[in-house]
Design an enzyme around this catalytic site. Sequence first.
Site, PDB file in Angstrom:
ATOM      1  CB  SER A 139      54.704  49.290  30.242  1.00 17.82           C
ATOM      2  OG  SER A 139      55.447  48.807  29.148  1.00 17.82           O
ATOM      3  CE1 TYR A 152      50.143  49.000  27.097  1.00 15.22           C
ATOM      4  CE2 TYR A 152      52.401  48.738  26.319  1.00 15.22           C
ATOM      5  CZ  TYR A 152      51.408  48.444  27.235  1.00 15.22           C
ATOM      6  OH  TYR A 152      51.677  47.601  28.296  1.00 15.22           O
TER       7      TYR A 152
HETATM    8  N1  LIG Z   1      52.834  41.481  28.586  1.00 17.13           N
HETATM    9  C1  LIG Z   1      53.727  42.452  28.500  1.00 17.13           C
HETATM   10  O1  LIG Z   1      54.678  42.385  27.690  1.00 17.13           O
HETATM   11  C2  LIG Z   1      53.624  43.660  29.409  1.00 17.13           C
HETATM   12  C3  LIG Z   1      54.763  44.470  29.522  1.00 17.13           C
HETATM   13  C4  LIG Z   1      54.701  45.602  30.342  1.00 17.13           C
HETATM   14  C5  LIG Z   1      53.544  45.904  31.015  1.00 17.13           C
HETATM   15  N2  LIG Z   1      52.450  45.113  30.884  1.00 17.13           N
HETATM   16  C6  LIG Z   1      51.243  45.499  31.609  1.00 17.13           C
HETATM   17  O2  LIG Z   1      50.948  44.508  32.564  1.00 17.13           O
HETATM   18  C7  LIG Z   1      49.538  44.448  32.782  1.00 17.13           C
HETATM   19  C8  LIG Z   1      49.058  43.024  32.597  1.00 17.13           C
HETATM   20  O3  LIG Z   1      49.440  42.585  31.313  1.00 17.13           O
HETATM   21  P1  LIG Z   1      49.370  41.043  30.872  1.00 17.13           P
HETATM   22  O4  LIG Z   1      50.508  40.811  29.950  1.00 17.13           O
HETATM   23  O5  LIG Z   1      49.185  40.184  32.039  1.00 17.13           O
HETATM   24  O6  LIG Z   1      48.070  41.090  29.951  1.00 17.13           O
HETATM   25  P2  LIG Z   1      46.704  40.224  29.937  1.00 17.13           P
HETATM   26  O7  LIG Z   1      47.017  38.793  30.194  1.00 17.13           O
HETATM   27  O8  LIG Z   1      45.996  40.615  28.693  1.00 17.13           O
HETATM   28  O9  LIG Z   1      45.928  40.750  31.213  1.00 17.13           O
HETATM   29  C9  LIG Z   1      45.189  41.940  31.224  1.00 17.13           C
HETATM   30  C10 LIG Z   1      44.225  41.852  32.384  1.00 17.13           C
HETATM   31  O10 LIG Z   1      43.495  43.102  32.451  1.00 17.13           O
HETATM   32  C11 LIG Z   1      42.137  42.793  32.630  1.00 17.13           C
HETATM   33  N3  LIG Z   1      41.295  43.868  32.110  1.00 17.13           N
HETATM   34  C12 LIG Z   1      41.238  44.356  30.848  1.00 17.13           C
HETATM   35  N4  LIG Z   1      40.286  45.305  30.768  1.00 17.13           N
HETATM   36  C13 LIG Z   1      39.731  45.396  32.007  1.00 17.13           C
HETATM   37  C14 LIG Z   1      38.683  46.173  32.549  1.00 17.13           C
HETATM   38  N5  LIG Z   1      38.004  47.073  31.816  1.00 17.13           N
HETATM   39  N6  LIG Z   1      38.361  46.012  33.868  1.00 17.13           N
HETATM   40  C15 LIG Z   1      39.024  45.107  34.620  1.00 17.13           C
HETATM   41  N7  LIG Z   1      40.039  44.349  34.151  1.00 17.13           N
HETATM   42  C16 LIG Z   1      40.368  44.487  32.854  1.00 17.13           C
HETATM   43  C17 LIG Z   1      41.905  41.476  31.895  1.00 17.13           C
HETATM   44  O11 LIG Z   1      40.819  40.760  32.482  1.00 17.13           O
HETATM   45  P3  LIG Z   1      39.319  40.704  31.910  1.00 17.13           P
HETATM   46  O12 LIG Z   1      39.410  40.665  30.422  1.00 17.13           O
HETATM   47  O13 LIG Z   1      38.782  39.448  32.525  1.00 17.13           O
HETATM   48  O14 LIG Z   1      38.645  41.920  32.448  1.00 17.13           O
HETATM   49  C18 LIG Z   1      43.203  40.742  32.208  1.00 17.13           C
HETATM   50  O15 LIG Z   1      43.083  40.030  33.421  1.00 17.13           O
HETATM   51  C19 LIG Z   1      48.922  45.464  31.817  1.00 17.13           C
HETATM   52  O16 LIG Z   1      48.705  46.680  32.501  1.00 17.13           O
HETATM   53  C20 LIG Z   1      50.002  45.622  30.765  1.00 17.13           C
HETATM   54  O17 LIG Z   1      49.908  46.864  30.112  1.00 17.13           O
HETATM   55  C21 LIG Z   1      52.464  43.987  30.102  1.00 17.13           C
END
Ligand SMILES: NC(=O)c1ccc[n+]([C@@H]2O[C@H](COP(=O)([O-])OP(=O)(O)OC[C@H]3O[C@@H](n4cnc5c(N)ncnc54)[C@H](OP(=O)(O)O)[C@@H]3O)[C@@H](O)[C@H]2O)c1
Length: 255
Positions: A139, A152
């Site tokens: 990120s 975070y």
């Molecule tokens: N949204 C943003 O603004 C943003 C910006 C920069 C970076 N990111 C990064 O991008 C990635 C995805 O973010 P997103 O926005 O798509 O969030 P999200 O929709 O909340 O997705 C997170 C995913 O991680 C999985 N997860 C959580 N805990 C887990 C575990 N213990 N084992 C396996 N899977 C797990 C969840 O699936 P389950 O709950 O089904 O396990 C879900 O599919 C993250 O690493 C986040 O930090 C996001």
Amino acid sequence: MTSVAIVTGASSGIGAATARRLAAEGFHVLAAARRAERLTDLVAEITAAGGQATAVTCDVTSDESVARLAEAAAQAPGPVTLLVNNAGGARGLDPVESGSVADWQWMYDVNVLGTLRVTQALLPALEASGSGTIVVVSSTAGLTVYEGGGGYTAAKHAQTAIAGTLRLELCGRPLRVIEIDPGMVKTDEFGLVRFEGDAERAAAVYAGVPGPLVAEDVADCIAWCATRPEHVNVDRLVVRPRAQAAQHKVHRVGQ
Ligand SMILES: NC(=O)c1ccc[n+]([C@@H]2O[C@H](COP(=O)([O-])OP(=O)(O)OC[C@H]3O[C@@H](n4cnc5c(N)ncnc54)[C@H](OP(=O)(O)O)[C@@H]3O)[C@@H](O)[C@H]2O)c1
């Protein structure tokens, strides 16, 4: 033979979009996350669109669960050429002074140790393919800090450190390491997880922002990096919405 791509955190947001996109690019996708039902639906959707995918229930914080993911990869119908370490997230927006240790621990376990565990487990298969790619979805929070983001940003800085270190350590082997650093991405669950289901607080993050990134934008970046010729290593791709010049500089209409 079809190449196999593993995407963690594929049950929602960026991971689901990446699974769909990589399947459209011709990969057989192993879609991994904890919520099996969502993965089953995703796989059905990908298959209906003519792609190939397999659901693998996996908790990246568990050694046994990740070992089962590696077993599933070994059974997959082709060489494992791509791993996308996407599972992760944020919890809380409290100052360091009062932040919850449990929240910090969760963020470190999923983002950092999850990436470590899955990468260690899949490295032999990726190397055996003759040309493996490891993507780390960190990120912009891995590059800078902001108030309330201590837990975070600490976790994402550590994830960024894994990507950089790994690239040095793997130099000379048929493996590349790509770090993707998105800024503000409007996904359905990221904010809900961060604010313990408080939809209003989650929505406020994107209030008035014209054109925040969406999951498909990040999937597009991941797919582009992963489909460059094998000698091309995009070390780091930083992607933000036009309205976000920096972590602290966000254009909001009407504010
Ligand atoms: N949204 C943003 O603004 C943003 C910006 C920069 C970076 N990111 C990064 O991008 C990635 C995805 O973010 P997103 O926005 O798509 O969030 P999200 O929709 O909340 O997705 C997170 C995913 O991680 C999985 N997860 C959580 N805990 C887990 C575990 N213990 N084992 C396996 N899977 C797990 C969840 O699936 P389950 O709950 O089904 O396990 C879900 O599919 C993250 O690493 C986040 O930090 C996001």
